[in-house]
Design a protein around this motif. Structure first.
Motif, PDB file in Angstrom:
ATOM      1  N   MET A   1     -10.795   1.333  -8.113  1.00 48.18           N
ATOM      2  CA  MET A   1     -11.902   2.260  -7.819  1.00 48.18           C
ATOM      3  C   MET A   1     -11.461   3.195  -6.691  1.00 48.18           C
ATOM      4  SD  MET A   1     -14.573  -0.261  -5.912  1.00 48.18           S
ATOM      5  CE  MET A   1     -14.221  -1.091  -4.371  1.00 48.18           C
ATOM      6  N   PHE A   2     -12.110   4.342  -6.664  1.00 48.14           N
ATOM      7  CA  PHE A   2     -11.828   5.326  -5.604  1.00 48.14           C
ATOM      8  C   PHE A   2     -12.938   5.244  -4.563  1.00 48.14           C
ATOM      9  CE2 PHE A   2     -12.786   9.474  -3.752  1.00 48.14           C
ATOM     10  CZ  PHE A   2     -11.558   9.852  -3.264  1.00 48.14           C
ATOM     11  N   GLN A   3     -12.574   5.447  -3.308  1.00 46.64           N
ATOM     12  CA  GLN A   3     -13.593   5.480  -2.243  1.00 46.64           C
ATOM     13  C   GLN A   3     -13.245   6.520  -1.192  1.00 46.64           C
ATOM     14  OE1 GLN A   3     -15.455   2.094  -0.197  1.00 46.64           O
ATOM     15  NE2 GLN A   3     -14.010   0.840  -1.350  1.00 46.64           N
TER      16      GLN A   3
ATOM     17  N   MET B   1      -3.667  10.449  -0.209  1.00 45.26           N
ATOM     18  CA  MET B   1      -4.535   9.336  -0.599  1.00 45.26           C
ATOM     19  C   MET B   1      -3.786   8.015  -0.470  1.00 45.26           C
ATOM     20  SD  MET B   1      -6.394   9.029  -4.284  1.00 45.26           S
ATOM     21  CE  MET B   1      -6.842  10.731  -4.376  1.00 45.26           C
ATOM     22  N   LYS B   2      -4.437   7.036   0.097  1.00 49.06           N
ATOM     23  CA  LYS B   2      -3.845   5.695   0.154  1.00 49.06           C
ATOM     24  C   LYS B   2      -4.140   4.992  -1.169  1.00 49.06           C
ATOM     25  CE  LYS B   2      -3.379   4.534   4.962  1.00 49.06           C
ATOM     26  NZ  LYS B   2      -4.150   5.418   5.838  1.00 49.06           N
ATOM     27  N   ILE B   3      -3.136   4.328  -1.712  1.00 48.34           N
ATOM     28  CA  ILE B   3      -3.347   3.644  -2.995  1.00 48.34           C
ATOM     29  C   ILE B   3      -2.913   2.196  -2.889  1.00 48.34           C
ATOM     30  CG2 ILE B   3      -2.719   3.582  -5.448  1.00 48.34           C
ATOM     31  CD1 ILE B   3      -2.554   6.507  -5.470  1.00 48.34           C
ATOM     32  N   GLN B   4      -3.854   1.321  -3.105  1.00 46.69           N
ATOM     33  CA  GLN B   4      -3.542  -0.111  -3.138  1.00 46.69           C
ATOM     34  C   GLN B   4      -3.801  -0.591  -4.562  1.00 46.69           C
ATOM     35  OE1 GLN B   4      -6.086  -2.471  -0.632  1.00 46.69           O
ATOM     36  NE2 GLN B   4      -5.129  -4.362  -1.305  1.00 46.69           N
ATOM     37  N   THR B   5      -2.747  -0.991  -5.256  1.00 47.90           N
ATOM     38  CA  THR B   5      -2.914  -1.380  -6.662  1.00 47.90           C
ATOM     39  C   THR B   5      -3.127  -2.893  -6.769  1.00 47.90           C
ATOM     40  OG1 THR B   5      -0.531  -1.452  -6.874  1.00 47.90           O
ATOM     41  CG2 THR B   5      -1.603   0.545  -7.646  1.00 47.90           C
ATOM     42  N   VAL B   6      -3.638  -3.322  -7.923  1.00 45.47           N
ATOM     43  CA  VAL B   6      -3.904  -4.758  -8.102  1.00 45.47           C
ATOM     44  C   VAL B   6      -2.589  -5.518  -8.313  1.00 45.47           C
ATOM     45  CG1 VAL B   6      -6.227  -4.530  -9.036  1.00 45.47           C
ATOM     46  CG2 VAL B   6      -4.285  -4.420 -10.589  1.00 45.47           C
TER      47      VAL B   6
ATOM     48  N   MET C   1       0.857  -1.208   0.000  1.00 49.42           N
ATOM     49  CA  MET C   1       0.000   0.000   0.000  1.00 49.42           C
ATOM     50  C   MET C   1       0.881   1.243   0.000  1.00 49.42           C
ATOM     51  SD  MET C   1      -3.392   1.064   1.008  1.00 49.42           S
ATOM     52  CE  MET C   1      -4.035  -0.064   2.231  1.00 49.42           C
ATOM     53  N   ASN C   2       0.627   2.158  -0.951  1.00 46.50           N
ATOM     54  CA  ASN C   2       1.349   3.437  -1.006  1.00 46.50           C
ATOM     55  C   ASN C   2       0.492   4.518  -0.404  1.00 46.50           C
ATOM     56  OD1 ASN C   2       3.536   2.578  -2.423  1.00 46.50           O
ATOM     57  ND2 ASN C   2       2.527   2.879  -4.407  1.00 46.50           N
ATOM     58  N   GLU C   3       1.137   5.516   0.143  1.00 45.56           N
ATOM     59  CA  GLU C   3       0.398   6.707   0.529  1.00 45.56           C
ATOM     60  C   GLU C   3       0.966   7.825  -0.321  1.00 45.56           C
ATOM     61  OE1 GLU C   3      -1.531   7.347   4.481  1.00 45.56           O
ATOM     62  OE2 GLU C   3       0.301   8.509   4.710  1.00 45.56           O
ATOM     63  N   ILE C   4       0.134   8.473  -1.153  1.00 46.52           N
ATOM     64  CA  ILE C   4       0.672   9.530  -1.998  1.00 46.52           C
ATOM     65  C   ILE C   4      -0.002  10.857  -1.696  1.00 46.52           C
ATOM     66  CG2 ILE C   4       1.258   8.000  -3.951  1.00 46.52           C
ATOM     67  CD1 ILE C   4      -1.248   9.541  -5.297  1.00 46.52           C
TER      68      ILE C   4
END
Ligand code: COI
Length: 359
Positions: free
Chosen positions: A39-41, A11-16, A1-4
Motif C-alpha cells: 500500500m502507498f502512504q 519514495m521509500k519502498i519497503q517490499t514484502v 528498504m529502498n529509496e527510489i
C-alpha cells in the motif's frame, strides 16, 4: 528498504518478504475483500504533504481521538487497472480522478494532494503489484485512494494532520447480475450546497440504512431523487444513471452539485455522442421515465461507475409498482457501452481518446 526516485517523487519502498498472491483464488474473487501485498502512504503535517512511501499492506495504528472518526473529514476515489493481452498494466483516466479527489478535498477542508504523490503513488503501487491484476472477464485491480484527518482532537475543528493511503484489491464484477432499483420516497442523498458532488465518506454511510430497507423489499439499490420535489433524478449512489427513451439517451446533469461527476459517466457520454447516439445531459424527471415505461418507450436503463462498470437495470420500483425493463439482449445502448467502454479499459478495443495509460 529502498529509496527510489520516481518520475517526480523520492519514495521509500519497503517490499514484502513473502507474497500472499499464491493464496488467492482468482476464479472466485469477491468485490473489495482481498488486498494486494503493498500500500502507498503519505502524511500531511507542518503545512505540507510529506513522506511518500510504499509499505507492506497492513493495519494502521491510530489514536481513537482522530477527528475523521468523529466528524467524517474523510474522502476517497475509486479507479481500475486492467492487464492487456501483452501483459501491460492499463490505467484508465487517472487524471480525472486526480482532479476529482482534489475537488472532494476542497469541499471537505482537506489540503489538496500534490499531483506527483497521487500519480507516482498509484503507478508505483500498480507496478509492484502488477501480478495481482486479474484477467478474467469483468475483473480488474480496483484502486482505492483515500484521505482522512488524523489530528488528535475531539473539538469540531478543521484538522491540521491528514493521511493519504492507496490500497489495491483484485475484484470481480460489483454486481454479477442486473439491478433492481427502488425510487427514493422519503430519504435524500444530497441537496443543494451539500457534498453530493464529492466522494465524501459520509455520502455513502448515510445511504446504508435506506439501502438495507430497500434490500428487505427485494431491491438492490436506490434511485435517488432531489429532496425538494422528489421529482428530479440524481444518481444511484454507487453509480450515475442513464435511460434510453425512444431514440434518446438521457442522463441527469451534474450542474447543481448534487450528483457525483462520474468518470465512467463522462466517458459514456462521449463514446455515445461520437457513435451517433443522441444524448441529453439535463435535468431528468422521474415522471417522464415512468411515463415512458408505461408507454413501452423506456428501452434501456443502466448505471455507470468505476466499480460497477455498466450495470443494466431490470426494474424500477416507484410508488408501489415495479416497471420492468426490456430483456438485456434487446438493450442496444448499454450493450454498446459494455463492449466498447469496458473494451477500451481492458485494451480489447482501440482507444482513440488516449484514455488508457500503459504503466
Ligand atoms: C466506485 O465506483 O469506484 C465507487 O466509489 C462506488 C462504490 C464502490 C463506493
Amino acid at each position: 528498504m529502498n529509496e527510489i526516485m520516481t518520475e517526480n517523487t523520492t519514495m521509500k519502498i519497503q517490499t514484502v518478504a513473502y507474497s500472499r498472491l499464491a493464496e488467492v483464488d482468482f476464479n472466485h474473487i469477491p468485490f473489495g475483500k482481498v488486498f494486494t501485498d503493498h500500500m502507498f502512504q503519505a502524511d500531511y503535517y507542518d503545512g505540507a504533504w510529506r513522506d511518500p512511501r510504499i509499505e507492506p499492506f497492513g493495519n494502521l495504528s491510530l489514536s481513537p481521538a482522530i477527528s475523521s472518526l468523529h466528524y467524517g473529514q474523510s474522502i476517497f476515489e475509486g479507479m481500475k487497472a486492467n492487464r492487456d493481452s501483452e501483459g501491460n498494466a492499463l490505467l484508465f483516466r487517472a487524471d480525472m480522478n486526480f482532479k476529482r479527489i482534489n475537488n472532494s478535498c476542497r469541499r471537505m477542508a482537506i489540503p489538496e494532494l500534490p499531483e506527483s504523490f497521487f500519480m507516482d503513488g498509484l503507478k508505483t503501487l500498480i507496478k509492484l503489484d502488477k501480478n495481482w491484476i486479474p484477467t478474467s472477464e469483468g475483473s480488474a485491480l480496483y484502486l482505492r485512494p483515500f484521505v482522512f484527518a488524523t489530528m488528535e482532537h475531539v473539538g469540531v475543528k478543521t484538522a491540521d494532520r491528514f493521511k493519504f493511503v492507496i490500497i489495491a484489491s483484485p475484484v470481480g464484477p460489483y454486481y454479477g447480475h442486473t439491478v433492481r432499483v427502488k425510487v427514493a420516497d422519503h430519504y435524500v442523498r444530497a441537496f443543494r450546497g451539500g457534498t453530493g458532488f464529492a466522494k465524501a465518506a459520509g455520502n455513502y454511510g448515510a445511504t446504508l440504512l435506506p439501502m438495507e430497507e430497500a434490500h428487505k423489499e427485494g431491491y438492490d439499490q436506490i434511485l435517488w431523487l432531489d429532496g425538494y420535489h422528489f421529482e428530479y433524478i440524481h444518481e444511484i449512489g454507487t453509480m450515475n444513471v442513464f435511460f434510453q427513451v425512444g431514440d434518446t439517451v438521457l442522463t441527469p446533469s451534474t450542474d447543481s452539485g448534487e450528483i457525483l461527476p462520474g468518470v465512467t459517466r463522462n466517458s459514456a457520454i462521449q463514446l455515445l455522442k461520437d457513435n451517433g447516439y443522441r444524448v441529453e445531459d439535463r435535468q431528468v424527471k422521474i415522471s417522464e421515465i415512468i411515463e415512458a415505461a408505461e408507454n413501452n418507450n423506456l428501452k434501456d436503463a443502466f448505471g455507470t461507475g468505476t466499480a460497477a462498470a455498466i450495470a443494466q437495470i431490470s426494474s424500477i420500483g416507484y410508488k408501489g409498482k415495479d416497471y420492468i425493463l426490456p430483456p438485456v439482449s434487446e438493450r442496444s445502448v448499454s450493450n454498446f457501452l459494455k463492449r466498447n467502454l469496458i473494451g477500451i479499459r481492458t485494451g480489447e478495443v482501440a482507444d482513440p481518446y488516449g484514455w488508457v495509460e500503459k504503466i
